[in-house]
Every structure is written in structure tokens, then in C-alpha cells.
Motif scaffolding. Sequence first.
Motif, PDB file in Angstrom:
ATOM      1  N   GLY A  87       2.123  -9.964   3.657  1.00 53.11           N
ATOM      2  CA  GLY A  87       1.249 -11.104   3.410  1.00 53.11           C
ATOM      3  C   GLY A  87       0.031 -10.729   2.586  1.00 53.11           C
ATOM      4  O   GLY A  87      -0.201  -9.559   2.246  1.00 53.11           O
ATOM      5  N   SER A  88      -0.778 -11.728   2.298  1.00 53.95           N
ATOM      6  CA  SER A  88      -1.919 -11.535   1.394  1.00 53.95           C
ATOM      7  C   SER A  88      -2.959 -10.571   1.956  1.00 53.95           C
ATOM      8  O   SER A  88      -3.613  -9.856   1.187  1.00 53.95           O
ATOM      9  CB  SER A  88      -2.579 -12.883   1.083  1.00 53.95           C
ATOM     10  N   GLY A  89      -3.131 -10.527   3.278  1.00 52.36           N
ATOM     11  CA  GLY A  89      -4.160  -9.672   3.859  1.00 52.36           C
ATOM     12  C   GLY A  89      -3.943  -8.201   3.550  1.00 52.36           C
ATOM     13  O   GLY A  89      -4.770  -7.556   2.890  1.00 52.36           O
ATOM     14  N   ILE A  90      -2.831  -7.641   4.001  1.00 50.09           N
ATOM     15  CA  ILE A  90      -2.570  -6.219   3.808  1.00 50.09           C
ATOM     16  C   ILE A  90      -2.286  -5.917   2.338  1.00 50.09           C
ATOM     17  O   ILE A  90      -2.708  -4.870   1.814  1.00 50.09           O
ATOM     18  CB  ILE A  90      -1.405  -5.740   4.687  1.00 50.09           C
ATOM     19  N   GLN A  91      -1.599  -6.821   1.642  1.00 51.83           N
ATOM     20  CA  GLN A  91      -1.307  -6.580   0.228  1.00 51.83           C
ATOM     21  C   GLN A  91      -2.588  -6.502  -0.607  1.00 51.83           C
ATOM     22  O   GLN A  91      -2.707  -5.679  -1.516  1.00 51.83           O
ATOM     23  CB  GLN A  91      -0.389  -7.673  -0.309  1.00 51.83           C
ATOM     24  N   THR A  92      -3.557  -7.346  -0.282  1.00 54.95           N
ATOM     25  CA  THR A  92      -4.844  -7.301  -0.986  1.00 54.95           C
ATOM     26  C   THR A  92      -5.565  -5.989  -0.694  1.00 54.95           C
ATOM     27  O   THR A  92      -6.163  -5.375  -1.599  1.00 54.95           O
ATOM     28  CB  THR A  92      -5.723  -8.493  -0.573  1.00 54.95           C
ATOM     29  N   ALA A  93      -5.492  -5.537   0.550  1.00 56.66           N
ATOM     30  CA  ALA A  93      -6.125  -4.265   0.916  1.00 56.66           C
ATOM     31  C   ALA A  93      -5.445  -3.090   0.222  1.00 56.66           C
ATOM     32  O   ALA A  93      -6.108  -2.150  -0.233  1.00 56.66           O
ATOM     33  CB  ALA A  93      -6.095  -4.090   2.433  1.00 56.66           C
ATOM     34  N   ILE A  94      -4.108  -3.117   0.131  1.00 55.48           N
ATOM     35  CA  ILE A  94      -3.383  -2.054  -0.576  1.00 55.48           C
ATOM     36  C   ILE A  94      -3.840  -1.979  -2.028  1.00 55.48           C
ATOM     37  O   ILE A  94      -4.126  -0.895  -2.558  1.00 55.48           O
ATOM     38  CB  ILE A  94      -1.859  -2.296  -0.499  1.00 55.48           C
ATOM     39  N   ALA A 136      -6.651  -3.023  -3.319  1.00 53.95           N
ATOM     40  CA  ALA A 136      -8.039  -2.559  -3.401  1.00 53.95           C
ATOM     41  C   ALA A 136      -8.107  -1.035  -3.331  1.00 53.95           C
ATOM     42  O   ALA A 136      -8.860  -0.396  -4.075  1.00 53.95           O
ATOM     43  CB  ALA A 136      -8.868  -3.185  -2.283  1.00 53.95           C
ATOM     44  N   ILE A 137      -7.308  -0.439  -2.451  1.00 56.92           N
ATOM     45  CA  ILE A 137      -7.292   1.017  -2.347  1.00 56.92           C
ATOM     46  C   ILE A 137      -6.714   1.636  -3.615  1.00 56.92           C
ATOM     47  O   ILE A 137      -7.255   2.596  -4.162  1.00 56.92           O
ATOM     48  CB  ILE A 137      -6.495   1.455  -1.101  1.00 56.92           C
ATOM     49  N   GLN A 138      -5.620   1.063  -4.110  1.00 57.93           N
ATOM     50  CA  GLN A 138      -5.005   1.582  -5.334  1.00 57.93           C
ATOM     51  C   GLN A 138      -5.947   1.490  -6.528  1.00 57.93           C
ATOM     52  O   GLN A 138      -5.958   2.362  -7.402  1.00 57.93           O
ATOM     53  CB  GLN A 138      -3.716   0.816  -5.639  1.00 57.93           C
ATOM     54  N   ASP A 139      -6.749   0.417  -6.563  1.00 59.90           N
ATOM     55  CA  ASP A 139      -7.678   0.201  -7.679  1.00 59.90           C
ATOM     56  C   ASP A 139      -8.947   1.034  -7.560  1.00 59.90           C
ATOM     57  O   ASP A 139      -9.828   0.959  -8.429  1.00 59.90           O
ATOM     58  CB  ASP A 139      -8.058  -1.281  -7.772  1.00 59.90           C
ATOM     59  N   GLY A 140      -9.072   1.806  -6.476  1.00 57.31           N
ATOM     60  CA  GLY A 140     -10.238   2.673  -6.318  1.00 57.31           C
ATOM     61  C   GLY A 140     -11.497   1.952  -5.889  1.00 57.31           C
ATOM     62  O   GLY A 140     -12.608   2.475  -6.092  1.00 57.31           O
ATOM     63  N   TYR A 169       9.662   7.809   2.634  1.00 56.72           N
ATOM     64  CA  TYR A 169       9.661   8.315   1.266  1.00 56.72           C
ATOM     65  C   TYR A 169       8.651   7.634   0.348  1.00 56.72           C
ATOM     66  O   TYR A 169       8.048   8.271  -0.499  1.00 56.72           O
ATOM     67  CB  TYR A 169      11.061   8.139   0.662  1.00 56.72           C
ATOM     68  N   LYS A 170       8.500   6.339   0.470  1.00 48.77           N
ATOM     69  CA  LYS A 170       7.736   5.587  -0.521  1.00 48.77           C
ATOM     70  C   LYS A 170       6.258   5.648  -0.253  1.00 48.77           C
ATOM     71  O   LYS A 170       5.800   5.427   0.866  1.00 48.77           O
ATOM     72  CB  LYS A 170       8.199   4.138  -0.548  1.00 48.77           C
ATOM     73  N   LYS A 171       5.468   5.940  -1.262  1.00 49.77           N
ATOM     74  CA  LYS A 171       4.034   5.857  -1.104  1.00 49.77           C
ATOM     75  C   LYS A 171       3.619   4.382  -1.101  1.00 49.77           C
ATOM     76  O   LYS A 171       4.353   3.524  -1.593  1.00 49.77           O
ATOM     77  CB  LYS A 171       3.322   6.616  -2.221  1.00 49.77           C
ATOM     78  N   PRO A 172       2.479   4.023  -0.496  1.00 47.34           N
ATOM     79  CA  PRO A 172       2.078   2.617  -0.412  1.00 47.34           C
ATOM     80  C   PRO A 172       2.013   1.993  -1.793  1.00 47.34           C
ATOM     81  O   PRO A 172       1.504   2.582  -2.740  1.00 47.34           O
ATOM     82  CB  PRO A 172       0.696   2.689   0.233  1.00 47.34           C
ATOM     83  N   GLU A 173       2.586   0.802  -1.896  1.00 43.62           N
ATOM     84  CA  GLU A 173       2.538   0.104  -3.177  1.00 43.62           C
ATOM     85  C   GLU A 173       2.498  -1.395  -2.942  1.00 43.62           C
ATOM     86  O   GLU A 173       2.846  -1.887  -1.870  1.00 43.62           O
ATOM     87  CB  GLU A 173       3.740   0.463  -4.037  1.00 43.62           C
TER      88      GLU A 173
END
Length: 363
Positions: free
Chosen positions: A127-134, A136-140, A354-358
Motif C-alpha cells: 500500500g501507499s504507506g510502506i511504499q512511500t517510506a521505501i 523516501a529511503i531509496q531517495d536518500g 534475495y531481493k533488496k527493498p524496492e
Amino acid sequence: MDKMKAGIIGCGNISSIYLTNLKKSPVIEVVAVADIIMERAEARAAEFGIANAYTVDELLQNDEIELVLNLTVPGSHAVTNIAALEAGKHVYGEKPFTISLEDGRRVLELAEEKGLYVGTAPDTFLGSGIQTAIKAIQDGVIGRPVSATAFFMGGGPESWHPDPEFFYAYGGGPMLDMGPYYLTALVKLLGPIRRVSASTGVQIPDRVVGSGPKQGQKLQVQTPTHLAGTMDFANGVIGTMIASFDVRAGSGLPLIEIHGTEGTLQVPDPNFFNGDVKVKRIGSDAWEVIQPVTASEQNERGLGLNQMVEAIRGGSEAEASGKLGYHVLEAMHAFERSSIEGRHVLLESTTQVYKKPELVSNN
């Protein structure tokens, strides 16, 4: 493309939201429901216009059905998953993946042996909550993550639940009940967990049913009701988690926070699909709400099942996979094991996630 025909085993309360959401699925058609109580299956079939109400055996023997959604009680998750796989069907179940690690390994091994997919809730991270947080982390947005906290602080369900015994039996407790939401979110945000160190206990052993026909009945507590520990993630992040049924007056602690070299991220309730993601940057006194990457409703259970069908057809890995569910299960067991054995517990399944968070596209 034709929809994949699915059957649901277990027609309890949780089946209603799945049936509601799967009615809108572009890739799944629910053609049958089953339950050990036939009247319950018949009622769900009539309520949602499902063509067939079967016994469990009848559903498993139906060659038209390629996929089973396992909504049985936790103690039946493993045996139902195994039965579905033995019948040659892909299977997706509610959390926890299984109760015991031995059963979890058996399910994964059987799925691999049969060339079938196995998946498990929670899928709230889609959902939007965790996906938005992922993102944000990826974007630094907070720099490099260095620590995380997760707190599920409650007083237990016996005050409102009419039949709460299973929450305090083996396979219950706050960790196996709510831990899958928190730990799955953390693994999706930060990657796999390497080791766990914890203390656990039964801080309030006297429990009484507070409502329904069993009101006043004493409960036997057979599982830890307060678990506190640290998690070392494979990427070096150090996490702290408390899961408790012993906090009766409530808590002001945040549900999940990720702390980085440039700021702090507040993650919304992992039991839901939506909610605001907030960031507090170095030098600022204010929390900012981050624009969500997608729109989500509060309860979209079934997203993981839809994505698994797309993965089956595309030959890719399911997001809410059995491997992920097993890794989370091993971490949950490690809290109690660490406390009993008085040592760090290294997780064997770390290298199998195996998969890193994306970021996951829900389009």
C-alpha cells in the motif's frame, strides 16, 4: 487474458474483506469457498455470489481451481498449505506463515519440489504507506539508515474479544499476532535481519475474558506477552522492537521510525495500507508529510495475492512470498529463543531473502 480461478478455504471474519476486494480483481476469479462448517461456506457463497460452496476435500479435488487462498486459523495454516500444494495448486495464506519453523520449511520445500508458488500475508507493505517510506529511503531523504524502532504496545484482546484463548496459547501472543505486520514492514524497508537478541516474559499472567458468553472466565497464559529485543539487519542497521499485551494504559511511542544520518522517518501503522509518512530533517523542528507514491484505501487485503498471480504468469518472484514469510517467522521465534537460551540468535534464512527493498508498482 483469462482470470486465474481460485478457491478460498476458511470462511471466518477475515474472508469478507478478501471476497469484497477480490470481486474487483483483474486477474483472479473466486469460483468456490470451503469451510469445515458447511453452513458457514454456504453463507459466504450466497453473500458474495460465489458459484460453489464445498467441503475442503471437494475444493482441493476440483481441477478447475489453480490457486487456494488459505484463511484458516493459524494452527491450520501449515496443514492446509501442504494439502493445497499436494493437490497441485498454488497457495497464499493469512499470517503467520506457519506456527513452527519445521512446518514453514516443509511448506517451502514442497512448493519448490512441486514447482508451485506459496505466498503469505501481510501484504500491507504494497500500500501507499510502506511504499512511500521505501521510496523516501531509496531517495536518500534521511540519508543512510542507521537505526529503527518498532512498538506494538497494547493491553491484550481479552477485554473485547469474545473468544480470546488462542491469543494466549502457543502460536499466539503479541509477536505472532502482530509481529508479522511490523517485521515484514521493517524487512521491506531495510532488508533481511541477521540476528536477534531479546528478553521475553509474562508480565501480567492473570487474564479474564471481558465480553461475550465467556465473560468472567479466566485465561491460561501459555506464551510470552511482552517481548523486547534488538535486531541487527544485514546492512548494519540496528533495530529495537517491543511487542506487548501488557501495556494496559496505552503508549505514546511511535509505531515505526527509521533514523538516518540526515533525518528521521515516521512510518504509518503497518496493519493498514495507507497513512501519512512523515520526515523530520536535521535542523528542523517540524515534521513534514511526504507526498504518497500511490493512493491506497485502509484495507486492500488481497493485493499480495493479485501480485502473486501476476508473478506466476510472468515467471517472477512474488513480493509477499513464502520465503519472506518464513524469514519473518524465524525472526519472531528468535525473540523467545534468545531469551530462553540467553544469547544472540543468528537467522539462517537471511541469505534466502534475495531481493533488496524496492518500490512495487501497483498499476
